[in-house]
Design a protein around this motif. Structure first.
Motif, short mmCIF file in Angstrom:
data_model
loop_
_atom_site.label_atom_id
_atom_site.label_comp_id
_atom_site.label_asym_id
_atom_site.label_seq_id
_atom_site.Cartn_x
_atom_site.Cartn_y
_atom_site.Cartn_z
N GLU A 42 0.83 -1.20 0.00
CA GLU A 42 0.00 0.00 0.00
C GLU A 42 0.87 1.25 0.00
O GLU A 42 0.55 2.24 -0.68
CB GLU A 42 -0.92 0.00 1.23
N ARG A 43 1.95 1.23 0.76
CA ARG A 43 2.86 2.38 0.81
C ARG A 43 3.48 2.62 -0.56
O ARG A 43 3.56 3.75 -1.04
CB ARG A 43 3.93 2.14 1.87
N PHE A 44 3.92 1.55 -1.22
CA PHE A 44 4.52 1.69 -2.55
C PHE A 44 3.49 2.17 -3.57
O PHE A 44 3.81 2.99 -4.45
CB PHE A 44 5.15 0.39 -3.02
N ASP A 45 2.26 1.69 -3.46
CA ASP A 45 1.20 2.14 -4.37
C ASP A 45 0.94 3.64 -4.19
O ASP A 45 0.79 4.37 -5.16
CB ASP A 45 -0.09 1.35 -4.15
N ARG A 46 0.90 4.07 -2.94
CA ARG A 46 0.70 5.50 -2.65
C ARG A 46 1.88 6.32 -3.18
O ARG A 46 1.70 7.40 -3.75
CB ARG A 46 0.52 5.72 -1.14
N ALA A 47 3.08 5.80 -3.02
CA ALA A 47 4.27 6.49 -3.53
C ALA A 47 4.20 6.62 -5.05
O ALA A 47 4.52 7.68 -5.60
CB ALA A 47 5.54 5.75 -3.12
N ASP A 48 3.75 5.57 -5.72
CA ASP A 48 3.59 5.63 -7.18
C ASP A 48 2.58 6.70 -7.59
O ASP A 48 2.79 7.43 -8.56
CB ASP A 48 3.16 4.28 -7.74
N GLN A 49 1.47 6.80 -6.84
CA GLN A 49 0.46 7.82 -7.12
C GLN A 49 1.05 9.22 -6.96
O GLN A 49 0.78 10.11 -7.78
CB GLN A 49 -0.74 7.67 -6.19
N LEU A 50 1.83 9.41 -5.91
CA LEU A 50 2.44 10.72 -5.66
C LEU A 50 3.43 11.09 -6.75
O LEU A 50 3.49 12.25 -7.18
CB LEU A 50 3.10 10.74 -4.29
N VAL A 51 4.21 10.13 -7.22
CA VAL A 51 5.17 10.39 -8.30
C VAL A 51 4.42 10.79 -9.57
O VAL A 51 4.81 11.74 -10.26
CB VAL A 51 6.06 9.15 -8.55
N LYS A 52 3.32 10.10 -9.85
CA LYS A 52 2.53 10.43 -11.05
C LYS A 52 1.93 11.83 -10.91
O LYS A 52 1.96 12.62 -11.87
CB LYS A 52 1.42 9.40 -11.26
N THR A 53 1.43 12.17 -9.75
CA THR A 53 0.86 13.50 -9.52
C THR A 53 1.93 14.58 -9.72
O THR A 53 1.68 15.59 -10.40
CB THR A 53 0.27 13.60 -8.10
N ALA A 54 3.10 14.36 -9.15
CA ALA A 54 4.20 15.33 -9.28
C ALA A 54 4.62 15.47 -10.74
O ALA A 54 4.83 16.59 -11.24
CB ALA A 54 5.38 14.91 -8.42
N ARG A 55 4.74 14.35 -11.44
CA ARG A 55 5.15 14.38 -12.84
C ARG A 55 4.12 15.10 -13.71
O ARG A 55 4.47 15.94 -14.54
CB ARG A 55 5.36 12.95 -13.36
N ASP A 56 2.84 14.79 -13.50
CA ASP A 56 1.79 15.44 -14.29
C ASP A 56 1.74 16.94 -14.04
O ASP A 56 1.57 17.73 -14.97
CB ASP A 56 0.43 14.81 -13.97
N ALA A 57 1.88 17.34 -12.78
CA ALA A 57 1.87 18.77 -12.46
C ALA A 57 3.08 19.47 -13.06
O ALA A 57 2.96 20.59 -13.58
CB ALA A 57 1.81 18.97 -10.95
N SER A 58 4.23 18.84 -13.00
CA SER A 58 5.44 19.43 -13.61
C SER A 58 5.26 19.56 -15.12
O SER A 58 5.67 20.57 -15.72
CB SER A 58 6.66 18.56 -13.32
#
Length: 107
Positions: A42-58
């Motif tokens: 679950e922690r890794f899945d959440r980390a993946d979501q955060l990376v995607k959010t950061a990448r999309d916003a950038s």
């Protein structure tokens, strides 16, 4: 991980899992390991979501500012600057959450 480290939700999960087994000490250790694995996943899945959010916003920031590359900042419309700033803030916030979640110290 020990039972004393578990939350109520964790304990309920362990009990349900142990019902599949035969409720021995050995199987309790197996259930605890299974729970630990689930929490890490679950922690890794959440980390993946955060990376995607950061990448999309950038990427949104880059797309907004690309049209004004080489121009003085004063020539960029204020609404574009506000959108770009919001995208950059979203990216930074997601990166900060990711770092905290993964235990990475950032300056």
């Amino acid at each position: 991980m020990k039972l004393s480290d578990c939350t109520k939700a964790d304990l309920l999960w362990i009990i349900k899992t142990m019902c599949k087994y035969d409720l021995s000490d050995r199987n309790l250790r197996l259930a605890l390991r299974d729970l630990e694995y689930e929490k890490e996943q679950e922690r890794f899945d959440r980390a993946d979501q955060l990376v995607k959010t950061a990448r999309d916003a950038s990427q949104r920031y880059i797309e907004l500012m690309k049209l004004y590359e080489g121009m003085p900042l004063t020539d960029v419309p204020m609404d574009v600057l506000k959108q770009a700033d919001a995208a950059l803030a979203e990216s930074r916030a997601a990166n900060k959450q990711w770092a905290k979640l993964m235990g990475v110290k950032m300056k």
